[in-house]
Design a protein around this motif. Structure first.
Motif, PDB file in Angstrom:
ATOM      1  N   GLU A   1       0.808  -1.216   0.000  1.00  0.00           N
ATOM      2  CA  GLU A   1       0.000   0.000   0.000  1.00  0.00           C
ATOM      3  C   GLU A   1       0.844   1.271   0.000  1.00  0.00           C
ATOM      4  OE1 GLU A   1      -2.101  -3.250   2.335  1.00  0.00           O
ATOM      5  OE2 GLU A   1      -0.098  -2.408   2.224  1.00  0.00           O
ATOM      6  N   LYS A   2       1.924   1.274   0.773  1.00  0.00           N
ATOM      7  CA  LYS A   2       2.676   2.506   1.013  1.00  0.00           C
ATOM      8  C   LYS A   2       4.180   2.362   0.779  1.00  0.00           C
ATOM      9  CE  LYS A   2      -0.873   4.830   2.830  1.00  0.00           C
ATOM     10  NZ  LYS A   2      -1.365   6.128   2.307  1.00  0.00           N
ATOM     11  N   ARG A   3       4.619   1.196   0.314  1.00  0.00           N
ATOM     12  CA  ARG A   3       6.061   0.904   0.247  1.00  0.00           C
ATOM     13  C   ARG A   3       6.703   1.132   1.612  1.00  0.00           C
ATOM     14  NH1 ARG A   3       4.210  -1.061  -3.605  1.00  0.00           N
ATOM     15  NH2 ARG A   3       4.987  -1.043  -5.738  1.00  0.00           N
ATOM     16  N   ASP A   4       5.967   0.758   2.647  1.00  0.00           N
ATOM     17  CA  ASP A   4       6.353   0.975   4.042  1.00  0.00           C
ATOM     18  C   ASP A   4       6.764  -0.367   4.638  1.00  0.00           C
ATOM     19  OD1 ASP A   4       6.417   1.377   6.834  1.00  0.00           O
ATOM     20  OD2 ASP A   4       4.803   2.847   6.792  1.00  0.00           O
ATOM     21  N   ASN A   5       8.016  -0.467   5.072  1.00  0.00           N
ATOM     22  CA  ASN A   5       8.541  -1.701   5.642  1.00  0.00           C
ATOM     23  C   ASN A   5       8.674  -1.647   7.168  1.00  0.00           C
ATOM     24  OD1 ASN A   5       9.126  -3.392   3.246  1.00  0.00           O
ATOM     25  ND2 ASN A   5      10.465  -1.697   2.689  1.00  0.00           N
TER      26      ASN A   5
END
Length: 366
Positions: free
Chosen positions: A320-324
């Motif tokens: 969704e957010k390229r959030d790891n």
């Protein structure tokens, strides 16, 4: 929507009547008969088909629900700021199932530094085929409280697609144990101690018997080791001063892989720019101070690496957010299950106060 007097125990009936249908529940949790609202219509003043509102002051409340209807149903309940309170529970057609949980009501209702939210207790009815037949709310007389101190990976996130593991933890707990989530986005050990809406607010609320889980590390990027250690020791001492039981929690990993398929030793495993190995410091304090440890770093590392680069994406907000760093609702739920398992394994919470059910499954027990 009409509301009720906080001093009155309320039962809300939606759809099918409560009379004449047995509830499948443990003997000590069988639902009491419905109490009509003052106007004689059971619960019409408190609930719609998808939500309920109860005008109660801040505090801890036991909620008992009756699920099921004429057709097969799957019902889940959330409350306040998107807290998962009851996992999706399947009920066969024509049957009723009783479930109960304990919920913390406070202002602000979500993150401590966020907006107040709406007063009272709000419940949202969800699931693939929801059927809420009844609900009762009453002050909790003997509930134990589980406080959470943490950051955005733990907190009650206000909006999709974000979710902290503390936001999903309540659905794993039965009546008698509530979660008071005072985690807040962006906080480090330094800012949590400094902000009057955080530690100064939580500290006087702690009572003997309360568990206080502490997971702070993600935002201590510029905190030196001596300061980080001293801050955690201050939190531990403060919990004990109030008669509570501190539990140190190492931070969840970030989803950053090395070429060999393992997590990066620094970024993923919370080693800051000063070389401070946050999980290692937490572990050393736990050992030195005799504090129970939930090694969530080790548990989440093992899980993420076992799922691999592609399989682990669903735990975080990569798609969704390229959030790891921040977890999806799915990931937060899985991680909350790990916390539940650790609390039981370390005898911090009796097994009888937790649920075994997870996402999509039939919620187990009352």
């Amino acid at each position: 929507m009409r509301r009720f007097n906080a001093a009155v125990l309320v039962a809300a009936a939606l759809g099918a009547a409560l009379t004449g249908t047995p509830a499948h529940a443990a003997p000590d949790q069988a639902p009491a008969p419905a109490h009509a609202a003052p106007d004689g219509a059971p619960g019409a003043a408190q609930c719609t088909a998808t939500a309920c509102h109860f005008d109660v002051p801040p505090g801890t409340y036991d909620v008992q629900v009756l699920l099921g209807g004429d057709t097969a149903s799957r019902t889940a309940l959330t409350g306040e700021t998107r807290r998962a309170l009851l996992p999706e529970t399947a009920v066969p057609a024509g049957e009723r199932v009783a479930r109960a949980f304990t919920v913390n009501v406070r202002t602000p209702e979500g993150e401590p530094t966020g907006p107040d939210g709406s007063p009272g207790l709000d419940l949202a009815v969800g699931g693939a085929a929801p059927a809420l037949a009844g609900v009762r709310v009453a002050p909790a007389r003997h509930a134990r409280r589980l406080f959470l101190i943490g950051d955005s990976t733990v907190c009650d996130q206000p909006g999709d697609p974000y979710s902290g593991w503390g936001q999903q933890l309540p659905q794993f707990l039965r009546k008698g144990l509530s979660v008071a989530n005072y985690a807040d986005s962006g906080e480090s050990t330094v800012t949590y101690l400094q902000n009057p809406r955080l530690w100064a607010t939580v500290h006087p609320l702690i009572r003997p018997g309360d568990l206080v889980l502490i997971q702070l590390a993600h935002n201590d990027k510029t905190t030196d080791e001596a300061t980080y250690r001293a801050n955690l020791e201050t939190l531990v001492a403060g919990v004990r001063e109030r008669g509570g039981s501190p539990v140190l929690v190492t931070p969840i990993v970030r989803r950053w892989f090395s070429p060999d398929g393992t997590l990066n030793n620094n970024t993923a495993l919370l080693v800051n720019g000063l070389g401070v190995d946050h999980p290692a410091v937490v572990r050393s304090i736990a050992a030195a101070e005799g504090v129970p440890l939930v090694d969530l770093t080790a548990r989440t590392k093992a899980l993420v690496e076992s799922l691999g680069v592609e399989g682990s994406k669903a735990l975080y907000l990569y798609n969704e957010k390229r959030d790891n760093t921040h977890t999806s609702v799915h990931g937060a739920t899985v991680y909350a299950g790990l916390v539940r398992d650790e609390l039981v394994a370390r005898h911090l919470v009796p097994a009888g106060l937790v649920r075994a059910g997870t996402e999509g499954g039939r919620g187990s027990g009352v």
